[in-house]
Design an enzyme around this catalytic site. Structure first.
Site, PDB file in Angstrom:
ATOM      1  CB  THR A 122      -0.910   0.013   1.248  1.00 59.64           C
ATOM      2  OG1 THR A 122      -1.528  -1.252   1.337  1.00 59.64           O
ATOM      3  CG2 THR A 122      -1.955   1.096   1.175  1.00 59.64           C
TER       4      THR A 122
ATOM      5  CG  ASN B 280      -2.846 -10.776   5.120  1.00 60.94           C
ATOM      6  OD1 ASN B 280      -3.701  -9.952   4.825  1.00 60.94           O
ATOM      7  ND2 ASN B 280      -1.689 -10.459   5.672  1.00 60.94           N
ATOM      8  CB  CYS B 281      -8.332 -10.223   5.386  1.00 54.51           C
ATOM      9  SG  CYS B 281      -7.227  -8.943   5.995  1.00 54.51           S
TER      10      CYS B 281
ATOM     11  N   PRO C 257      15.207   9.316  11.601  1.00 60.59           N
ATOM     12  CG  PRO C 257      15.827  11.560  11.641  1.00 60.59           C
ATOM     13  CD  PRO C 257      16.126  10.232  12.270  1.00 60.59           C
TER      14      PRO C 257
ATOM     15  CE1 TYR D 297       8.389   9.115   7.191  1.00 58.94           C
ATOM     16  CE2 TYR D 297      10.280   8.530   5.827  1.00 58.94           C
ATOM     17  CZ  TYR D 297       9.403   9.481   6.324  1.00 58.94           C
ATOM     18  OH  TYR D 297       9.541  10.793   5.954  1.00 58.94           O
ATOM     19  CB  ALA D 298       8.533   1.196  11.042  1.00 61.91           C
TER      20      ALA D 298
ATOM     21  N   GLY E 263       2.425  -0.740  10.118  1.00 62.33           N
ATOM     22  CA  GLY E 263       1.738  -2.036  10.114  1.00 62.33           C
ATOM     23  C   GLY E 263       1.925  -2.829  11.394  1.00 62.33           C
TER      24      GLY E 263
HETATM   25  C1  LIG Z   1      -5.434 -14.987   8.333  1.00 58.98           C
HETATM   26  C2  LIG Z   1      -5.461 -13.507   8.574  1.00 58.98           C
HETATM   27  C3  LIG Z   1      -6.672 -12.835   8.515  1.00 58.98           C
HETATM   28  C4  LIG Z   1      -6.715 -11.461   8.767  1.00 58.98           C
HETATM   29  N1  LIG Z   1      -7.930 -10.838   8.701  1.00 58.98           N
HETATM   30  C5  LIG Z   1      -7.994  -9.498   8.944  1.00 58.98           C
HETATM   31  C6  LIG Z   1      -9.235  -8.817   8.858  1.00 58.98           C
HETATM   32  O1  LIG Z   1     -10.273  -9.408   8.516  1.00 58.98           O
HETATM   33  N2  LIG Z   1      -9.255  -7.486   9.152  1.00 58.98           N
HETATM   34  C7  LIG Z   1      -8.116  -6.798   9.505  1.00 58.98           C
HETATM   35  O2  LIG Z   1      -8.190  -5.579   9.757  1.00 58.98           O
HETATM   36  N3  LIG Z   1      -6.928  -7.421   9.572  1.00 58.98           N
HETATM   37  C8  LIG Z   1      -6.829  -8.747   9.294  1.00 58.98           C
HETATM   38  N4  LIG Z   1      -5.613  -9.380   9.345  1.00 58.98           N
HETATM   39  C9  LIG Z   1      -4.416  -8.579   9.709  1.00 58.98           C
HETATM   40  C10 LIG Z   1      -3.867  -7.795   8.521  1.00 58.98           C
HETATM   41  O3  LIG Z   1      -3.738  -8.662   7.442  1.00 58.98           O
HETATM   42  C11 LIG Z   1      -2.522  -7.186   8.907  1.00 58.98           C
HETATM   43  O4  LIG Z   1      -2.742  -6.265   9.945  1.00 58.98           O
HETATM   44  C12 LIG Z   1      -1.831  -6.479   7.746  1.00 58.98           C
HETATM   45  O5  LIG Z   1      -1.588  -7.380   6.703  1.00 58.98           O
HETATM   46  C13 LIG Z   1      -0.508  -5.895   8.245  1.00 58.98           C
HETATM   47  O6  LIG Z   1       0.302  -5.482   7.176  1.00 58.98           O
HETATM   48  P1  LIG Z   1       1.895  -5.486   7.336  1.00 58.98           P
HETATM   49  O7  LIG Z   1       2.439  -4.870   6.100  1.00 58.98           O
HETATM   50  O8  LIG Z   1       2.292  -4.921   8.625  1.00 58.98           O
HETATM   51  O9  LIG Z   1       2.315  -7.018   7.411  1.00 58.98           O
HETATM   52  P2  LIG Z   1       2.109  -8.180   6.358  1.00 58.98           P
HETATM   53  O10 LIG Z   1       0.886  -7.960   5.563  1.00 58.98           O
HETATM   54  O11 LIG Z   1       2.206  -9.455   7.154  1.00 58.98           O
HETATM   55  O12 LIG Z   1       3.372  -8.068   5.373  1.00 58.98           O
HETATM   56  C14 LIG Z   1       4.686  -8.225   5.822  1.00 58.98           C
HETATM   57  C15 LIG Z   1       5.527  -8.767   4.665  1.00 58.98           C
HETATM   58  O13 LIG Z   1       6.900  -8.495   4.960  1.00 58.98           O
HETATM   59  C16 LIG Z   1       7.701  -9.559   4.490  1.00 58.98           C
HETATM   60  N5  LIG Z   1       8.973  -9.519   5.212  1.00 58.98           N
HETATM   61  C17 LIG Z   1       9.149  -9.653   6.556  1.00 58.98           C
HETATM   62  N6  LIG Z   1      10.448  -9.525   6.876  1.00 58.98           N
HETATM   63  C18 LIG Z   1      11.115  -9.284   5.706  1.00 58.98           C
HETATM   64  C19 LIG Z   1      12.473  -9.078   5.383  1.00 58.98           C
HETATM   65  N7  LIG Z   1      13.424  -9.050   6.325  1.00 58.98           N
HETATM   66  N8  LIG Z   1      12.808  -8.891   4.086  1.00 58.98           N
HETATM   67  C20 LIG Z   1      11.852  -8.895   3.122  1.00 58.98           C
HETATM   68  N9  LIG Z   1      10.540  -9.109   3.378  1.00 58.98           N
HETATM   69  C21 LIG Z   1      10.178  -9.294   4.657  1.00 58.98           C
HETATM   70  C22 LIG Z   1       6.852 -10.787   4.794  1.00 58.98           C
HETATM   71  O14 LIG Z   1       7.233 -11.864   3.951  1.00 58.98           O
HETATM   72  C23 LIG Z   1       5.430 -10.280   4.488  1.00 58.98           C
HETATM   73  O15 LIG Z   1       5.072 -10.584   3.165  1.00 58.98           O
HETATM   74  C24 LIG Z   1      -5.525 -10.751   9.069  1.00 58.98           C
HETATM   75  C25 LIG Z   1      -4.293 -11.423   9.121  1.00 58.98           C
HETATM   76  C26 LIG Z   1      -4.254 -12.791   8.863  1.00 58.98           C
HETATM   77  C27 LIG Z   1      -2.922 -13.500   8.922  1.00 58.98           C
END
Ligand SMILES: Cc1cc2nc3c(=O)[nH]c(=O)nc-3n(C[C@H](O)[C@H](O)[C@H](O)COP(=O)(O)OP(=O)(O)OC[C@H]3O[C@@H](n4cnc5c(N)ncnc54)[C@H](O)[C@@H]3O)c2cc1C
Length: 451
Positions: free
Chosen positions: A16, A43-44, A273, A276-277, A279
C-alpha cells in the site's frame, strides 16, 4: 524531490505504501523487497479459501509483475533484507544469487509479524499449522485434501481461531476450539463473548475455555490440556497470537516499544528519521488515551501508508492513534468492537460506566428483523465514549460504524440520542438502537448510577 526509497515487505502496509507513494510522486525510484514469493496478497481472505467460500486461490493474489508495472516500482520477491547499515544508508539482502547491498535515501519497514508457535512437547509439524502466509494456507488446504481429517483442534479463540472454525465447519470438519482464558474473543467483554460462545456451540463447535494446551502425544494427534483433559484431533491450527517482527530494527538499534514493536512518531518515523515503519511491526499511540497501543489490523497499516507517502512529499499529516476498530463474522453472527473494553479501561485505571442494549436490527414486524446486542463504555463523569461493542445477526456493522465515528468526533453519550438516523422499517426503528443506548447512558449519568 527525486529520491531512492526502499520498502521492506510487500503485503498489507508495504504494498500500500508503494502504491500511495506513486500516487503522489512519479519520479522517485521505489524498490520493494519481500522475502516471500507473493506480494500484496489478501491475507484476510485466506480462511475463506480454506472454507471454499472463495473458490479461486488466484483471487487472493496479485501478480508481482503486474503490480510493478502498474505502480512503476521495482519488485524483488524471494529477497530477504537481512541488515540495515544506517551510517551508510544501505540495506543488505539475500536472494537465490547470494548476498547483496542497496543504498537508500529513505527506508520503509513493514515486515509484519510472526505467528507465535509455543514450545510444546510432542508437536508434530506435519499436522500442526499456523495461518499467516499463502504457503501456510496452501499447507492447510493440501493437508485437508490429502489426509481427509475428521477432527480439528483450533488453539486460540481470537479472530483467526474463530474464522478458522467457521470455515472448517463449512467443509464438514468436526471442530474443537480451545482457549486458556475464560471467554472467547477478548476484543469484547465477557457478557458479549458469552453470546458468541452460545452461537458457536449451536453451530456444533466444541468450546473448551480456561484450558491451555500443555503437550501433544500419539504422533501429535492427542492434545493434553492444562486441566488434564485430552482432545483427539487429526490436525491442529495454532492461532495463539502474533509477535511483531523487529529483528531488523533491533539489529539497526532502532527504538522499540513495550511489546517489542518498533517505536514511531506521529509521522511513522522510527528513532532514525530516514527510516519509517508501519503495520503489524509498529506500536503507535492509542487514539483515546495516548498510551502505547499495538494493534495488528489492516486499517492502521493502510492509513499509516498514506501518512508516510505524504510525509515523503513534505506534507505533514499525522497518524492520530489507533482506535482498534475490528469486525468479525462468526458463522451467522457479526461481532464488532471499537476503542476500549472493560478490562483495558480497568488496566488504565479509568473511571467509567457501561450500558448494554438488547434489541433488534430493525422494526420487528418487517421480515428479517434479527437480535442485536450493543454495549458502550463511557466516562463516568463527562460521558466521553471510550468503547463500543456489538454482537448480532444483523445491523451490527452499521451501528459500530456510527459509534466509531462518534468516538472520532469526540461526541459524548449525550450526543447519541441526537443523531438523526435515517429510518424505514427494513433498516431501523424510528429511534435507532444507537439513539436508545444513548438515552440509557445519559440516564445512568444523570442518576449517578454505578455500573
Ligand atoms: C489470516 C489472517 C486474517 C486477517 N484478517 C484481517 C481482517 O479481517 N481485518 C483486519 O483488519 N486485519 C486482518 N488481518 C491482519 C492484517 O492482514 C494485517 O494487519 C496487515 O496485513 C498488516 O500489514 P503489514 O504490512 O504490517 O504485514 P504483512 O501484511 O504481514 O506483510 C509483511 C511482509 O513483509 C515480508 N517480510 C518480513 N520480513 C522481511 C524481510 N526481512 N525482508 C523482506 N521481506 C520481509 C513478509 O514476507 C510479508 O510478506 C488478518 C491477518 C491474517 C494473517
Amino acid at each position: 524531490m527525486t529520491q531512492k526509497i526502499i520498502i521492506v515487505g510487500g503485503v498489507g502496509g508495504d504494498a500500500t505504501v508503494a502504491a500511495q507513494i506513486r500516487r503522489q510522486d512519479r519520479t522517485s525510484e521505489v524498490i520493494l523487497f519481500d522475502k516471500g514469493n507473493h506480494i500484496s496478497f489478501s491475507n484476510c481472505g485466506m480462511p475463506y479459501y480454506i472454507g471454499e467460500v472463495v473458490e479461486n486461490r488466484e483471487d487472493l493474489l496479485v501478480e508481482a509483475e503486474a503490480f510493478a508495472e502498474k505502480y512503476g516500482v521495482i519488485v524483488r520477491t524471494n529477497a530477504e533484507v537481512t541488515a540495515i547499515h544506517r551510517s551508510k544508508k544501505q540495506i543488505q539482502y539475500k536472494d537465490h544469487d547470494g548476498v547483496h547491498t542497496e543504498t537508500y535515501d529513505k527506508l520503509i519497514l513493514s515486515p509484519g509479524a510472526d505467528p507465535i508457535v509455543p514450545v510444546i512437547s510432542g508437536l508434530n509439524t506435519d499436522r500442526t499449522f499456523t495461518l499467516h502466509t499463502i504457503p501456510d494456507m496452501d499447507n492447510i488446504y493440501t493437508f485437508i485434501q490429502n489426509n481427509k481429517p475428521k477432527h480439528v483442534a483450533v488453539i486460540g479463540a481470537g479472530f483467526i481461531g474463530l474464522e478458522m472454525v467457521e470455515n472448517l465447519r463449512a467443509i464438514g470438519l468436526d471442530c474443537t476450539i480451545i482457549d486458556r482464558s475464560e471467554q472467547v474473543m477478548k476484543l469484547v467483554d465477557k457478557d458479549m463473548a458469552n453470546l458468541i460462545e452460545t452461537h458457536l456451540t449451536a453451530k456444533g463447535v466444541h468450546v473448551i475455555l480456561n484450558n491451555g494446551l500443555d503437550s501433544f502425544s500419539n504422533d501429535g494427534k492427542t492434545l493434553h490440556l492444562t486441566s488434564g483433559k485430552t482432545v483427539q484431533a487429526d490436525m491442529t491450527i495454532l492461532a495463539v497470537g502474533i509477535k511483531p517482527k523487529s529483528a531488523l530494527a533491533v539489529g539497526a538499534s532502532l527504538a522499540l516499544g513495550n511489546k517489542e514493536a518498533i517505536t514511531v512518531n506521529e509521522y511513522m518515523q522510527t528513532s532514525d528519521p530516514n527510516i519509517y515503519a508501519l503495520g503489524d511491526a509498529v506500536e503507535t499511540k492509542d487514539f483515546l488515551t495516548d498510551s502505547n497501543r499495538y494493534a495488528a489490523l489492516a486499517w492502521p497499516a493502510h492509513r499509516q501508508a498514506f501518512v508516510i507517502a505524504s510525509h515523503l512529499q513534505k506534507i505533514k499529516i499525522p497518524y492520530r492513534g489507533t482506535l482498534g476498530s475490528a469486525i468479525l463474522k462468526a458463522f451467522d453472527l457479526t461481532v464488532a468492537a471499537t476503542g476500549h473494553t472493560t478490562s483495558s479501561l480497568e488496566n488504565l485505571g479509568y473511571s467509567f460506566k457501561e450500558v448494554t442494549l438488547d434489541t433488534y436490527s430493525h422494526a420487528g414486524y418487517y421480515p428479517g428483523s434479527e437480535k442485536l446486542s450493543l454495549k458502550i463504555l463511557f466516562d463516568s463523569k463527562n460521558g466521553t465514549i471510550y468503547g463500543a461493542q456489538g454482537v448480532g445477526l444483523a445491523g451490527v456493522d452499521k451501528r459500530l460504524a456510527v459509534l466509531t465515528t462518534a468516538i472520532k468526533g469526540k461526541l459524548t453519550v449525550a450526543d447519541l440520542p441526537e443523531l438523526q438516523m435515517a429510518y424505514a422499517p427494513p433498516y431501523s426503528s424510528p429511534e435507532d438502537p444507537v439513539n436508545i443506548i444513548g438515552y440509557k447512558a445519559v440516564a445512568m449519568l444523570e442518576k449517578k448510577e454505578t455500573r
